[in-house]
Structures are given as structure tokens and as C-alpha cells.
Write a protein that holds these residues in place. Structure first.
Motif, PDB file in Angstrom:
ATOM      1  N   GLY A   1      -8.267  -5.547  -4.272  1.00  0.00           N
ATOM      2  CA  GLY A   1      -9.640  -5.052  -4.193  1.00  0.00           C
ATOM      3  C   GLY A   1     -10.078  -4.636  -2.802  1.00  0.00           C
ATOM      4  O   GLY A   1     -11.174  -4.107  -2.633  1.00  0.00           O
ATOM      5  N   SER A   2      -9.242  -4.859  -1.786  1.00  0.00           N
ATOM      6  CA  SER A   2      -9.603  -4.482  -0.421  1.00  0.00           C
ATOM      7  C   SER A   2      -9.496  -2.970  -0.242  1.00  0.00           C
ATOM      8  O   SER A   2      -8.723  -2.303  -0.925  1.00  0.00           O
ATOM      9  CB  SER A   2      -8.713  -5.206   0.590  1.00  0.00           C
ATOM     10  N   SER A   3     -10.306  -2.426   0.669  1.00  0.00           N
ATOM     11  CA  SER A   3     -10.335  -0.988   0.944  1.00  0.00           C
ATOM     12  C   SER A   3      -9.618  -0.686   2.248  1.00  0.00           C
ATOM     13  O   SER A   3      -9.744  -1.443   3.223  1.00  0.00           O
ATOM     14  CB  SER A   3     -11.778  -0.497   1.051  1.00  0.00           C
TER      15      SER A   3
ATOM     16  N   VAL B   1     -12.659   8.850   1.079  1.00  0.00           N
ATOM     17  CA  VAL B   1     -12.616   7.793   0.068  1.00  0.00           C
ATOM     18  C   VAL B   1     -11.428   6.882   0.390  1.00  0.00           C
ATOM     19  O   VAL B   1     -10.293   7.349   0.464  1.00  0.00           O
ATOM     20  CB  VAL B   1     -12.472   8.384  -1.353  1.00  0.00           C
ATOM     21  N   PRO B   2     -11.663   5.582   0.592  1.00  0.00           N
ATOM     22  CA  PRO B   2     -10.565   4.691   0.965  1.00  0.00           C
ATOM     23  C   PRO B   2      -9.638   4.376  -0.205  1.00  0.00           C
ATOM     24  O   PRO B   2      -9.997   4.527  -1.371  1.00  0.00           O
ATOM     25  CB  PRO B   2     -11.290   3.423   1.425  1.00  0.00           C
TER      26      PRO B   2
ATOM     27  N   LEU C   1       0.847  -1.192   0.000  1.00  0.00           N
ATOM     28  CA  LEU C   1       0.000   0.000   0.000  1.00  0.00           C
ATOM     29  C   LEU C   1       0.880   1.238   0.000  1.00  0.00           C
ATOM     30  O   LEU C   1       1.756   1.390   0.859  1.00  0.00           O
ATOM     31  CB  LEU C   1      -0.901   0.027   1.238  1.00  0.00           C
ATOM     32  N   GLY C   2       0.668   2.117  -0.945  1.00  0.00           N
ATOM     33  CA  GLY C   2       1.388   3.383  -1.014  1.00  0.00           C
ATOM     34  C   GLY C   2       0.410   4.517  -1.200  1.00  0.00           C
ATOM     35  O   GLY C   2      -0.782   4.299  -1.415  1.00  0.00           O
ATOM     36  N   GLY C   3       0.880   5.738  -1.098  1.00  0.00           N
ATOM     37  CA  GLY C   3       0.031   6.907  -1.299  1.00  0.00           C
ATOM     38  C   GLY C   3      -0.919   7.192  -0.161  1.00  0.00           C
ATOM     39  O   GLY C   3      -1.821   8.023  -0.294  1.00  0.00           O
TER      40      GLY C   3
ATOM     41  N   ASP D   1      -5.776   7.131   7.011  1.00  0.00           N
ATOM     42  CA  ASP D   1      -5.326   7.377   8.377  1.00  0.00           C
ATOM     43  C   ASP D   1      -5.010   6.076   9.117  1.00  0.00           C
ATOM     44  O   ASP D   1      -4.064   6.014   9.895  1.00  0.00           O
ATOM     45  CB  ASP D   1      -6.326   8.226   9.149  1.00  0.00           C
ATOM     46  N   GLN D   2      -5.762   5.019   8.853  1.00  0.00           N
ATOM     47  CA  GLN D   2      -5.491   3.738   9.499  1.00  0.00           C
ATOM     48  C   GLN D   2      -4.212   3.102   8.966  1.00  0.00           C
ATOM     49  O   GLN D   2      -3.445   2.517   9.718  1.00  0.00           O
ATOM     50  CB  GLN D   2      -6.667   2.787   9.321  1.00  0.00           C
ATOM     51  N   VAL D   3      -3.968   3.238   7.672  1.00  0.00           N
ATOM     52  CA  VAL D   3      -2.733   2.712   7.087  1.00  0.00           C
ATOM     53  C   VAL D   3      -1.540   3.468   7.657  1.00  0.00           C
ATOM     54  O   VAL D   3      -0.523   2.861   8.024  1.00  0.00           O
ATOM     55  CB  VAL D   3      -2.754   2.793   5.548  1.00  0.00           C
ATOM     56  N   LEU D   4      -1.651   4.787   7.786  1.00  0.00           N
ATOM     57  CA  LEU D   4      -0.564   5.576   8.359  1.00  0.00           C
ATOM     58  C   LEU D   4      -0.301   5.156   9.804  1.00  0.00           C
ATOM     59  O   LEU D   4       0.848   5.005  10.210  1.00  0.00           O
ATOM     60  CB  LEU D   4      -0.865   7.071   8.289  1.00  0.00           C
TER      61      LEU D   4
END
Length: 96
Positions: free
Chosen positions: A78-80, A71-72, A60-62, A84-87
Motif C-alpha cells: 500500500g505504500s506509494s 501518479v505514484p 517494485l517493478g514497472g 523517478d525516485q525508485v529508478l
């Protein structure tokens, strides 16, 4: 009292710095695995330095640019994922 930890968030790199140690700089990319904790950075950057960053994993990037965006992110599978959660996961991985 524990060691202090400084974290820097950039669209290109994430940095973790502890007093008396060189900073750890990784690309702002999070790789998710089914069988272990997420890793920060691009697998090709760490050949030999971090053998845990080998495929397969969901890259996951960006996500830094997407913090606060309703917008996720949509991953290659295909997963969303919310930016903020990824960060938050990436920063948690950087602390380790």
C-alpha cells in the motif's frame, strides 16, 4: 581518476558496465528491505549468485515506464513510490 561507469536504463533490464569488466545486467526490479540497502533484480534470478535477494522484501517493478508520471506506484503493502525516485535508488544500487 576513478573508473568510468556506464549505465543503461531499459524497461526490462538495467545494465552497469565498467571498463575491462563484463557488464552487470539485472531485471528492472527493485527490492526494498527494512534492514539493508535495496537490491536490483528478481530474487529468483540470483539463487546462489546473490544470496542477499531473498524474501522478505518489497518488490517494485514497472518504475522505468513511470518516470515523470505524477501518479505514484503503489506497492503490494500500500505504500506509494515515485517512479523517478525508485529508478534513482535502482541506479544507485547498480553502482555498488
Amino acid at each position: 581518476m576513478g573508473d568510468s561507469l556506464g549505465l543503461s536504463i531499459g524497461t526490462t533490464n538495467l545494465v552497469a558496465a565498467r571498463e575491462g569488466r563484463p557488464p552487470v545486467v539485472r531485471r528492472a526490479v527493485l527490492t526494498l528491505f527494512n534492514d539493508r540497502a535495496p537490491e536490483v533484480g528478481v530474487p529468483s534470478e540470483f539463487a546462489g549468485a546473490n544470496p542477499n535477494l531473498n524474501p522478505p522484501g518489497l518488490v517494485l517493478g514497472g518504475f522505468v515506464d513511470r518516470v515523470g508520471d505524477p501518479v505514484p506506484l503503489v506497492a503490494s503493502d500500500g505504500s506509494s513510490h515515485r517512479g523517478d525516485q525508485v529508478l534513482a535508488e535502482a541506479l544507485d544500487a547498480m553502482t555498488h
